[in-house]
Design a protein around this motif. Structure first.
Motif, mmCIF file in Angstrom:
data_model
loop_
_atom_site.group_PDB
_atom_site.id
_atom_site.type_symbol
_atom_site.label_atom_id
_atom_site.label_comp_id
_atom_site.label_asym_id
_atom_site.label_seq_id
_atom_site.Cartn_x
_atom_site.Cartn_y
_atom_site.Cartn_z
ATOM 1 N N HIS A 106 4.050 11.134 1.272
ATOM 2 C CA HIS A 106 4.932 10.908 0.131
ATOM 3 C C HIS A 106 5.041 12.165 -0.744
ATOM 4 O O HIS A 106 6.113 12.457 -1.292
ATOM 5 N N VAL A 107 3.950 12.909 -0.867
ATOM 6 C CA VAL A 107 3.994 14.189 -1.576
ATOM 7 C C VAL A 107 5.016 15.104 -0.915
ATOM 8 O O VAL A 107 5.864 15.717 -1.587
ATOM 9 N N ASP A 108 4.965 15.193 0.407
ATOM 10 C CA ASP A 108 5.882 16.066 1.143
ATOM 11 C C ASP A 108 7.324 15.577 1.034
ATOM 12 O O ASP A 108 8.256 16.386 0.921
ATOM 13 N N LEU A 109 7.511 14.260 1.075
ATOM 14 C CA LEU A 109 8.854 13.688 0.943
ATOM 15 C C LEU A 109 9.459 14.051 -0.416
ATOM 16 O O LEU A 109 10.583 14.576 -0.499
ATOM 17 N N ASP A 150 0.826 -1.210 0.000
ATOM 18 C CA ASP A 150 0.000 0.000 0.000
ATOM 19 C C ASP A 150 0.863 1.263 0.000
ATOM 20 O O ASP A 150 0.511 2.269 -0.645
ATOM 21 N N ALA A 151 1.987 1.241 0.728
ATOM 22 C CA ALA A 151 2.881 2.401 0.728
ATOM 23 C C ALA A 151 3.433 2.652 -0.672
ATOM 24 O O ALA A 151 3.599 3.810 -1.089
ATOM 25 N N ALA A 152 3.722 1.584 -1.409
ATOM 26 C CA ALA A 152 4.174 1.742 -2.792
ATOM 27 C C ALA A 152 3.100 2.407 -3.641
ATOM 28 O O ALA A 152 3.383 3.299 -4.460
ATOM 29 N N LEU A 153 1.852 1.994 -3.447
ATOM 30 C CA LEU A 153 0.746 2.617 -4.183
ATOM 31 C C LEU A 153 0.563 4.073 -3.774
ATOM 32 O O LEU A 153 0.307 4.937 -4.625
ATOM 33 N N ASN A 154 0.696 4.354 -2.487
ATOM 34 C CA ASN A 154 0.591 5.735 -2.006
ATOM 35 C C ASN A 154 1.674 6.609 -2.631
ATOM 36 O O ASN A 154 1.425 7.746 -3.031
ATOM 37 N N CYS A 155 2.891 6.079 -2.691
ATOM 38 C CA CYS A 155 4.011 6.813 -3.285
ATOM 39 C C CYS A 155 3.755 7.070 -4.760
ATOM 40 O O CYS A 155 4.012 8.173 -5.270
ATOM 41 N N ALA A 156 3.241 6.074 -5.450
ATOM 42 C CA ALA A 156 2.929 6.228 -6.872
ATOM 43 C C ALA A 156 1.839 7.267 -7.092
ATOM 44 O O ALA A 156 1.879 8.031 -8.058
ATOM 45 N N GLU A 157 0.865 7.311 -6.186
ATOM 46 C CA GLU A 157 -0.196 8.313 -6.289
ATOM 47 C C GLU A 157 0.332 9.715 -6.034
ATOM 48 O O GLU A 157 -0.201 10.701 -6.547
ATOM 49 N N ALA A 158 1.397 9.816 -5.243
ATOM 50 C CA ALA A 158 1.956 11.115 -4.882
ATOM 51 C C ALA A 158 2.621 11.810 -6.060
ATOM 52 O O ALA A 158 2.703 13.039 -6.081
ATOM 53 N N SER A 159 3.130 11.038 -7.026
ATOM 54 C CA SER A 159 3.799 11.631 -8.182
ATOM 55 C C SER A 159 3.690 10.700 -9.382
ATOM 56 O O SER A 159 3.985 9.508 -9.268
ATOM 57 N N PRO A 160 3.324 11.245 -10.531
ATOM 58 C CA PRO A 160 3.243 10.399 -11.737
ATOM 59 C C PRO A 160 4.614 9.934 -12.216
ATOM 60 O O PRO A 160 4.704 9.060 -13.084
ATOM 61 N N ASP A 161 5.682 10.507 -11.660
ATOM 62 C CA ASP A 161 7.037 10.120 -12.061
ATOM 63 C C ASP A 161 7.528 8.866 -11.352
ATOM 64 O O ASP A 161 8.584 8.330 -11.689
ATOM 65 N N VAL A 162 6.792 8.407 -10.343
ATOM 66 C CA VAL A 162 7.234 7.258 -9.554
ATOM 67 C C VAL A 162 7.038 5.967 -10.332
ATOM 68 O O VAL A 162 5.970 5.720 -10.908
ATOM 69 N N VAL A 163 8.091 5.121 -10.320
ATOM 70 C CA VAL A 163 7.961 3.744 -10.776
ATOM 71 C C VAL A 163 8.506 2.843 -9.672
ATOM 72 O O VAL A 163 9.422 3.226 -8.943
ATOM 73 N N ILE A 164 7.912 1.682 -9.508
ATOM 74 C CA ILE A 164 8.373 0.727 -8.501
ATOM 75 C C ILE A 164 9.352 -0.214 -9.199
ATOM 76 O O ILE A 164 8.976 -1.043 -10.023
ATOM 77 N N ALA A 165 10.636 -0.067 -8.834
ATOM 78 C CA ALA A 165 11.698 -0.703 -9.600
ATOM 79 C C ALA A 165 12.294 -1.932 -8.940
ATOM 80 O O ALA A 165 12.986 -2.710 -9.610
ATOM 81 N N ALA A 166 12.071 -2.132 -7.643
ATOM 82 C CA ALA A 166 12.649 -3.291 -6.956
ATOM 83 C C ALA A 166 11.775 -3.658 -5.767
ATOM 84 O O ALA A 166 11.179 -2.783 -5.125
#
Length: 436
Positions: free
Chosen positions: A360-363, A56-72
């Protein structure tokens, strides 16, 4: 030039930028932010701990920015990695770039994730592992989102404080999953409390009293231990919520949220505490060795005392909130609401954006601005506040902060890190369990 993904990249790395550039030069060189050095610059994220929260944290991070990709992805258990990968693939489609070569399992999976080509790591394995994973990520030069709590014992808390200092020296971000710190109505209420709108703080109360856990899988997994021939280590880590060395007990794993709010309001950590607790409803062995209720009184440097209560008991009254009392009013906060009563009354009228995304937006914004947030010491102190309360309840002793952080030798590390059997779990007995 292009990198291995075919995306245009600059002739120097993002890490070089973060280490060397000033805020002014970053703004001039990259108007879209550090992670957006080129229009299509990606933020590569690695996840350590692929259970429900990590996924869920990975999904939250992805929602925070369209530039996020989950790479590992990395986890102790291969089935967790597989399940997380399948879920993320359904939700993120092309933004999941993790391949079999960047999906890892085993006790050393975290080393492989931080060694991968990632910019940011999410730490969501059971809390016992957090100090080890945090240190490895910082030494590898990664920015970090870490779930709370960040330790289960004083040894771990001291390690995190040292690692947070190293992160500051290296210009790396650490944002913690104490999401109330990023939730709009909490931020507004705490700003007013810290500004003196309720006068001098004289007391407070905080609660995480709930029914059964949303993951009441203990009974089934206890049967699975025999059916699947799980070792003690595997059962205890898979059922980390019920294992004190893995979770720190629910006062640490869960109630840390409320205690963090009290430290925030006070602008300090407590100086002493005395607590009690036990097992009234969870007496069967499948519930590991955690308590099901705690009550702790904390004293802060100004003499104010805070009553802390947490409970996980079906059919009992529920309350998850914080109340801070001052000489001219009081504040109330919970996950959905907040207000101040008194001479400077305030009523929250706006819904907060999803705090699990906002953190994640703030980070990401802090890194892009060249001013990386570092919440490492803050979350370590809130974690140690909870640990101190648990230690007091387990032993029946009154404790001081100075003794716990400077003198306690308590280290809950098990005798080995292998999927083999362990000594039987012991349930603490107040008055008999030794203070270490």
């Amino acid at each position: 030039m292009k990198d291995e993904t075919g995306i245009l990249s600059s002739p120097f790395t993002r890490r070089d930028v973060l280490k060397t550039a000033s805020l002014a030069s970053l703004a001039a060189a990259f108007p879209g932010g550090v992670f957006a050095a080129q229009a299509s610059e990606r933020i590569r994220v690695g996840v350590i701990g692929c259970g429900g929260r990590g996924t869920d944290a990975a999904l939250n991070c992805a929602e925070a920015s369209p530039d996020v990709v989950i790479a590992a992805l990395g986890d102790l258990f291969p089935d967790q990695v597989k399940s997380s990968h399948e879920h993320l693939k359904q939700k993120l489609a092309g933004r999941l770039t993790a391949t079999p070569e960047t999906c890892f399992s085993g006790f050393d999976a975290y080393k492989k994730v931080v060694a991968a080509d990632v910019d940011l790591v999410i730490l969501a394995a059971p809390p016992f592992f957090r100090p080890i994973h945090l240190e490895a990520a910082v030494k590898a030069g990664k920015n970090i989102f870490t779930e709370k709590p960040v330790a289960v014992d004083p040894a771990g808390a001291r390690s995190v404080i040292a690692t947070a200092e190293l992160a500051a020296q290296k210009g790396l971000a650490i944002v913690a999953g104490t999401q109330r710190r990023h939730q709009a109505h909490y931020v507004e209420i705490m700003k007013r409390v810290r500004a003196g709108d309720i006068g001098e703080i004289v007391s407070g109360q905080c609660y995480w009293n709930m029914g059964t856990l949303w993951v009441e899988r203990a009974a089934q997994n206890w049967a699975d231990k025999t059916i699947k021939k799980w070792s003690d280590m595997e059962w205890q880590v898979r059922n980390w919520l019920f294992t004190a060395w893995c979770s720190g007990d629910h006062i640490v794993e869960q109630h840390v949220h409320n205690l963090d709010v009290m430290n925030w309001a006070m602008g300090a950590h407590p100086v002493k505490c005395v607590g009690m607790g036990g097992r009234a409803a969870r007496v069967e062995p499948q519930y590991g060795n955690i308590f099901d209720h705690f009550a702790v009184e904390y004293e802060y440097p100004n003499g104010a005392r805070v009553l802390s209560m947490c409970r996980q008991t079906a059919g009992a009254a529920e309350n998850v909130s914080e109340r801070v009392v001052g000489t001219s009013g009081f504040s109330y906060t919970d996950s959905a609401d907040g207000y101040i009563k008194g001479s400077k009354a305030y009523e929250n009228e706006k819904a907060s954006p999803n705090p699990y995304v906002q953190e994640h937006v703030d980070l990401i914004a802090s890194i892009r601005a060249g001013k990386p947030l570092n919440e490492g010491r803050q979350v370590a102190e809130s974690t140690l506040t909870a640990i101190m309360g648990r230690m007091s309840a387990y032993t029946g002793r009154a404790l001081s902060w100075d003794w716990v952080i400077n003198a306690s030798k308590l280290d809950l590390t098990p005798p080995h890190m292998e999927l083999k059997n362990l000594p039987p779990l012991e349930v603490a007995v107040p008055g008999k369990t030794p203070l270490v």
